[in-house]
Motif scaffolding. Structure first.
Motif: not given
Length: 411
Positions: A52-68
């Motif tokens: 992804v474009s940044s670590g921040t982007a990866g953390l953001h998407l990981s929260l979405i994908a985990s159902g937060v």
């Protein structure tokens, strides 16, 4: 002598790979992207990797994908780069801070469980905050400066309270953690459902800007890949977007740079650990400086080299170093004391004393793969020079409190 705080390790191989991409005319979603993802997955022994474009982007998407979901609570650390808390706000959830360990600066598992016991009650299979009725959804530990958190304890807490864990390993590519529960060494970032690495120019490897999410969960990886590409379906069908997504793709030039860096990662890891060991050896005679720890359960690939000053005057010492051509920065101003967070949530000084103490005493010294012993010695000599002046000043004063502060031992 001028010694920068950091410097990326770029060779002709990286430059040629980027030029090859430019010559190919395929500057996005090309073959280097897949190669880079596979190289990261293979290195950390994860089944899936999504660039992804940044670590921040990866953390953001990981929260979405985990159902937060909006309103959920996520326990995390106040001693980190602000992005680790910002991403929780991005999804409408609330960061719940707990204090950290005084030596590693990592989130304290004991503080995590104490927070849960104090503020959450069991309700319909969830743990709910008695203050606002919101669900506690997960824990977001940060491997600060590359030193792994105590993940066995954190995982046990997560199992006990039915919580997800997303590892912020943005500073920990190449760091290892010995899991007693699994009786083996594991890569930081692979000890939970998902982990995220980041590749800013001062990191262990660089893609210029960029990050990678790793997971053994195929569903999370597929969803993150879609979300990072404007919500496009996982078949790659052009202009079909079954979900709301983001433009979080990594470009092909960055992937090419990262792929070559991954081919060299063990070489670069060895260099970084050598530089850290040289610093430790040269600075050990300066009792006023506390060097970074490496716990028995950790093998650290350092992101930065951060030390603690055991006496007052950190900012004065930093100014002295800068005036002598030596790069330095404070690490970190605690997130809860950042203006936005204190204004929005009412955080104030004194709420997380260990994180605040670290924020007032820690600072980074120059650190990169090619730092020489002569340069490290010069840094140490400049520190000693300032300390000699400082000792004369303090010992000559009648202010007993100042004398006592000078003699204070580390936390």
């Amino acid at each position: 002598m001028e010694i920068p705080l950091s410097k990326p390790d770029i060779t002709e191989a990286e430059r040629q790979a980027v030029l090859d991409v430019l010559a190919s005319g395929r500057l996005s979603l090309g073959p280097y992207l897949e190669r880079f993802e596979r190289a990261v997955a293979d290195y950390v022994k994860a089944r899936h990797a999504v660039a992804v474009s940044s670590g921040t982007a990866g953390l953001h998407l990981s929260l979405i994908a985990s159902g937060v979901e909006p309103g959920d609570h996520i326990i995390t650390t106040p001693f980190s780069f602000v992005a680790s808390a910002n991403v929780i706000l991005y999804v409408g959830a609330k960061p719940v801070f707990v204090d950290v360990e005084p030596d590693t600066g990592n989130i304290s598992p004991e503080a995590v469980e104490e927070k849960i016991k104090d503020e959450y009650v069991r309700s319909d299979g969830n743990w709910v905050c008695w203050k606002d009725g919101r669900r506690l959804r997960g824990i977001l530990p940060v491997h600060v400066f590359g030193h792994p958190c105590r993940m066995d304890e954190i995982n046990e807490i997560a199992r006990k309270y039915n919580l997800i864990i997303i590892e912020d390993a943005c500073e920990a590519m190449g760091s290892l953690y010995f899991s007693k529960s699994q009786n083996r060494w594991l890569h930081a970032g692979t000890i939970s459902r998902a982990g995220v690495f980041a590749f800013y120019p001062n990191k262990q490897i660089t893609t210029g800007e960029g990050g990678v999410l790793v997971s053994d969960d195929e569903g999370i990886a597929r969803l993150v890949r879609s979300l990072s590409n404007q919500g496009r379906d996982d078949m790659g069908t052009w202009l079909v977007h079954p979900r709301l997504g983001y433009n979080y793709r990594m470009d092909e030039m960055s992937a090419a740079l990262g792929f070559v860096q991954m081919e060299r990662i063990e070489e670069m890891r060895s260099k970084r650990r050598r530089v850290a060991a040289l610093y430790n050896e040269i600075l050990k005679e300066i009792e006023e400086i506390e060097t970074p720890p490496e716990k028995p359960y950790a093998e650290v690939n350092p992101f930065v080299y951060v030390v603690k000053l055991r006496i007052p005057g950190r900012d004065e010492l930093m100014n002295h170093l800068v005036s002598n051509g030596i790069g330095t920065r404070p690490y970190f101003t605690p997130i809860h004391l950042q203006p936005y967070y204190s204004e929005r949530f009412g955080f104030r000084k004194g709420m997380f004393p260990v994180a605040e103490s670290l924020g007032e005493t820690c600072f980074a010294l120059p650190f990169h793969n090619r730092l020489t012993e002569d340069e490290i010695t010069y840094v140490a000599e400049r520190i000693k020079k300032w300390l000699s002046t400082r000792k004369t000043t303090i010992r000559g004063t009648e202010d007993e409190k100042t004398k006592e502060a000078f003699e204070t031992k580390p936390l």
